[in-house]
Motif scaffolding. Structure first.
Motif, mmCIF file in Angstrom:
data_model
loop_
_atom_site.group_PDB
_atom_site.id
_atom_site.type_symbol
_atom_site.label_atom_id
_atom_site.label_comp_id
_atom_site.label_asym_id
_atom_site.label_seq_id
_atom_site.Cartn_x
_atom_site.Cartn_y
_atom_site.Cartn_z
ATOM 1 N N ALA A 336 47.898 9.699 1.434
ATOM 2 C CA ALA A 336 48.937 8.861 0.830
ATOM 3 C C ALA A 336 50.068 9.739 0.298
ATOM 4 C CB ALA A 336 48.347 8.001 -0.282
ATOM 5 N N ALA A 337 49.762 10.578 -0.690
ATOM 6 C CA ALA A 337 50.684 11.618 -1.179
ATOM 7 C C ALA A 337 52.086 11.103 -1.440
ATOM 8 C CB ALA A 337 50.716 12.782 -0.184
ATOM 9 N N GLY A 338 52.200 10.087 -2.276
ATOM 10 C CA GLY A 338 53.520 9.535 -2.590
ATOM 11 C C GLY A 338 54.135 8.869 -1.378
ATOM 12 N N THR A 339 55.261 9.394 -0.896
ATOM 13 C CA THR A 339 55.947 8.782 0.248
ATOM 14 C C THR A 339 55.491 9.365 1.585
ATOM 15 O OG1 THR A 339 57.774 10.387 0.092
ATOM 16 C CG2 THR A 339 57.997 8.335 -1.155
ATOM 17 N N HIS A 340 54.551 10.308 1.561
ATOM 18 C CA HIS A 340 54.108 10.932 2.816
ATOM 19 C C HIS A 340 53.553 9.884 3.776
ATOM 20 C CE1 HIS A 340 52.603 14.302 5.280
ATOM 21 N NE2 HIS A 340 51.572 13.519 5.527
ATOM 22 N N MET A 341 52.843 8.889 3.267
ATOM 23 C CA MET A 341 52.249 7.877 4.139
ATOM 24 C C MET A 341 53.301 7.014 4.816
ATOM 25 S SD MET A 341 50.638 5.244 1.339
ATOM 26 C CE MET A 341 51.613 4.525 0.016
ATOM 27 N N LEU A 342 54.530 7.014 4.272
ATOM 28 C CA LEU A 342 55.626 6.269 4.886
ATOM 29 C C LEU A 342 56.438 7.155 5.830
ATOM 30 C CD1 LEU A 342 56.921 4.384 1.709
ATOM 31 C CD2 LEU A 342 55.295 3.555 3.422
ATOM 32 N N GLU A 343 56.623 8.412 5.443
ATOM 33 C CA GLU A 343 57.458 9.310 6.235
ATOM 34 C C GLU A 343 56.715 9.934 7.408
ATOM 35 O OE1 GLU A 343 60.463 10.773 2.691
ATOM 36 O OE2 GLU A 343 58.495 11.706 2.867
ATOM 37 N N PHE A 344 55.399 10.112 7.248
ATOM 38 C CA PHE A 344 54.571 10.676 8.320
ATOM 39 C C PHE A 344 53.304 9.834 8.473
ATOM 40 C CE2 PHE A 344 56.983 14.185 6.420
ATOM 41 C CZ PHE A 344 57.660 14.667 7.536
ATOM 42 N N PRO A 345 53.447 8.563 8.868
ATOM 43 C CA PRO A 345 52.308 7.648 8.870
ATOM 44 C C PRO A 345 51.160 8.045 9.792
ATOM 45 C CG PRO A 345 54.220 6.660 9.966
ATOM 46 C CD PRO A 345 54.701 7.899 9.288
ATOM 47 N N GLU A 346 51.464 8.657 10.924
ATOM 48 C CA GLU A 346 50.385 9.024 11.851
ATOM 49 C C GLU A 346 49.537 10.169 11.288
ATOM 50 O OE1 GLU A 346 51.883 8.116 16.265
ATOM 51 O OE2 GLU A 346 53.316 9.337 15.136
ATOM 52 N N ARG A 347 50.185 11.144 10.661
ATOM 53 C CA ARG A 347 49.439 12.233 10.036
ATOM 54 C C ARG A 347 48.629 11.695 8.853
ATOM 55 N NH1 ARG A 347 50.896 17.397 11.227
ATOM 56 N NH2 ARG A 347 50.314 18.137 9.150
ATOM 57 N N ALA A 348 49.246 10.819 8.073
ATOM 58 C CA ALA A 348 48.558 10.242 6.917
ATOM 59 C C ALA A 348 47.328 9.447 7.351
ATOM 60 C CB ALA A 348 49.517 9.344 6.141
ATOM 61 N N ALA A 349 47.427 8.753 8.472
ATOM 62 C CA ALA A 349 46.290 7.965 8.962
ATOM 63 C C ALA A 349 45.138 8.873 9.390
ATOM 64 C CB ALA A 349 46.736 7.088 10.130
ATOM 65 N N ARG A 350 45.454 10.026 9.974
ATOM 66 C CA ARG A 350 44.394 10.966 10.380
ATOM 67 C C ARG A 350 43.637 11.496 9.164
ATOM 68 N NH1 ARG A 350 47.491 15.326 13.711
ATOM 69 N NH2 ARG A 350 45.445 16.323 13.744
ATOM 70 N N LEU A 351 44.359 11.791 8.091
ATOM 71 C CA LEU A 351 43.708 12.264 6.867
ATOM 72 C C LEU A 351 42.898 11.144 6.219
ATOM 73 C CD1 LEU A 351 46.694 14.334 5.478
ATOM 74 C CD2 LEU A 351 44.484 15.263 6.145
ATOM 75 N N ARG A 352 43.395 9.934 6.308
ATOM 76 C CA ARG A 352 42.703 8.783 5.718
ATOM 77 C C ARG A 352 41.355 8.541 6.374
ATOM 78 N NH1 ARG A 352 46.241 3.661 6.166
ATOM 79 N NH2 ARG A 352 45.722 3.944 8.363
ATOM 80 N N GLU A 353 41.270 8.770 7.673
ATOM 81 C CA GLU A 353 40.006 8.553 8.386
ATOM 82 C C GLU A 353 38.885 9.379 7.781
ATOM 83 O OE1 GLU A 353 40.751 9.481 12.443
ATOM 84 O OE2 GLU A 353 42.105 7.772 12.780
ATOM 85 N N THR A 354 39.199 10.629 7.412
ATOM 86 C CA THR A 354 38.183 11.501 6.816
ATOM 87 C C THR A 354 37.717 10.954 5.477
ATOM 88 O OG1 THR A 354 39.175 13.421 7.895
ATOM 89 C CG2 THR A 354 37.698 13.855 6.053
ATOM 90 N N THR A 355 38.665 10.494 4.653
ATOM 91 C CA THR A 355 38.321 9.962 3.337
ATOM 92 C C THR A 355 37.486 8.692 3.460
ATOM 93 O OG1 THR A 355 40.358 10.893 2.409
ATOM 94 C CG2 THR A 355 39.251 9.175 1.130
ATOM 95 N N LEU A 356 37.859 7.801 4.367
ATOM 96 C CA LEU A 356 37.097 6.569 4.550
ATOM 97 C C LEU A 356 35.677 6.877 5.035
ATOM 98 C CD1 LEU A 356 39.790 4.212 6.134
ATOM 99 C CD2 LEU A 356 38.832 4.090 3.830
ATOM 100 N N ALA A 357 35.542 7.883 5.872
ATOM 101 C CA ALA A 357 34.203 8.273 6.338
ATOM 102 C C ALA A 357 33.365 8.798 5.173
ATOM 103 C CB ALA A 357 34.324 9.336 7.430
ATOM 104 N N GLN A 358 34.004 9.530 4.255
ATOM 105 C CA GLN A 358 33.302 10.029 3.080
ATOM 106 C C GLN A 358 32.870 8.872 2.174
ATOM 107 O OE1 GLN A 358 32.221 12.939 3.024
ATOM 108 N NE2 GLN A 358 33.731 14.549 2.772
#
Length: 406
Positions: A336-358
């Motif tokens: 998420a990282a503030g506006t990172h999830m809006l400015e780089f949504p595809e990268r943010a989604a890849r990082l989110r997958e790891t967190t959701l798996a955890q």
């Protein structure tokens, strides 16, 4: 006896960046903790690499080309690196100063960010969206937008309905010498986390504090971390004026993401997470039992800025029968990282997958997370993956279980 002349402090942004960069000993201990280095495996996507880039830009040895500055823009500002740095490099400050030096990214979604920074506009947009039945069509509209569109990410992240605000239960009457605490609502949090703010006021009053709520406006984090220094400084001045008018002795927020920016604006003020103040008086509170397995997600700002994850866990463990499971924290931000999830949504989604798996490893009945950006970002991922974990701010759960004296 002859005295040595003291070294002059840096008086330009370039000199300040150079001085901060010189503190790095290039040991590489930060690499395993960096989410973007883990994502790309590139030295340029690591704290050590970004420090080298910042130093080169400050010296004039490199130009801020699109390709070069992208490595700086990709940084999440999670500050995992600061926690492990043996040289105590102030990486967060270096990143802010470097982004201010080179200015905001060319394709910054200014219209969207302006909306997010203005609670009045955001509230109006939410009402208009509700009247138009946005919950029914927003995902279809999002699917028609490009995968890297900030507006697509925003539509996917918006909750289906605004959070319901609980009326504050019977309030404790503070003693005449009670400590006065000012609650800073922020921008997005003042709307999407209004329930948590009401919960914080309920808990702090029950603990004997006198609480005042400040007007809602952006703390300046969006501009500060985006290289818009003039706008950030204007909001810092507003924060100073508002704080002074409150006549409080402590300033708190329910959103750890605001903490660093507020502390920068008010360096001589006690600025903290509301959970810390409540935890310091936990002996004055009693909670009703709740037989539920909950997963506690700890945002980067909770761990690396507020540094009060222990206090938050202590509070939650005071709820009898609650099965608290702290989400295993790999060295990765949720994206998420503030506006990172809006400015780089595809990268943010890849990082989110790891967190959701955890999160899935603890098989929770409910998800708790204190940062509204993280929670909305994770919820969007849950929707996409068909997961159904109800989610809320930890303070909201605590207030719902609080025993109020008659």
């Amino acid at each position: 006896m002859t005295r040595m002349a003291l070294e002059k402090p840096p008086n330009t942004r370039e000199q300040k960046i150079g001085a901060l960069a010189d503190q790095c000993v290039q040991c590489g201990l930060c690499l395993p903790t960096c989410p973007t280095y883990g994502l790309d495996g590139s030295e340029a996507e690591s704290p050590r690499g970004r420090i080298a880039i910042a130093a080169a830009l400050a010296r004039g040895d490199a130009e801020p080309t699109e390709a070069l500055r992208l490595h700086l823009d990709h940084c999440l500002g999670c500050l995992n690196c600061e926690r492990v740095c043996p040289a105590n490099v102030k990486y967060g400050e270096l990143l802010v100063e470097t982004r201010a030096l080179i200015g905001p990214i060319k394709h910054r979604p200014r219209g969207l960010l302006t909306l997010l920074k203005q609670p009045t506009l955001l509230r109006l947009a939410a009402r208009l969206g509700g009247s138009a039945g946005m919950a029914r069509w927003r995902q279809r509209l999002a699917a028609r937008l490009p995968a890297d569109s900030p507006w697509r990410a925003a539509l996917q992240t918006l909750p289906d309905a605004a959070a319901a605000v609980r009326p504050t239960p019977a309030q404790e009457t503070p003693s005449p010498d009670a400590v006065t605490v000012a609650l800073f609502p922020g921008c997005v949090a003042s709307i999407e986390d209004a329930d948590a703010e009401e919960a914080a006021m309920t808990l702090m009053r029950a603990a004997g504090y006198r609480v005042v709520r400040l007007p809602a406006f952006c703390c300046g984090a969006i501009d500060l971390h985006g290289g818009e220094m003039d706008a950030a400084e204007a909001l810092a001045e507003r924060a100073k004026e508002t704080w002074k008018a409150s006549r409080a002795t402590h300033l708190v927020t329910v959103t750890p993401g605001c903490l660093g920016t507020l502390r920068r604006a008010l360096p001589n003020v006690a600025v903290d997470d509301a959970a810390s103040l409540v935890a310091s008086r936990i002996g004055q509170l009693r909670f009703r039992p709740l037989a539920r397995r909950v997963a506690l997600h700890l945002p980067c700002t909770q761990v690396n800025v507020a540094r009060n994850e222990g206090a938050l866990q202590t509070l939650l463990r005071a709820i009898p029968e609650l099965d608290l499971q702290v989400v295993p924290r790999a060295p990765y931000c949720c994206g998420a990282a503030g506006t990172h999830m809006l400015e780089f949504p595809e990268r943010a989604a890849r990082l989110r997958e790891t967190t959701l798996a955890q999160i899935a490893t603890v098989a929770p009945q409910q998800l708790l997370s204190s940062n509204i950006g993280c929670r909305l970002h994770l919820a969007a991922g849950m929707d996409a993956e068909g997961r159904h974990w109800p989610h809320m701010h930890p303070l909201s759960l605590l207030a719902r279980q609080l025993e109020i004296s008659p």
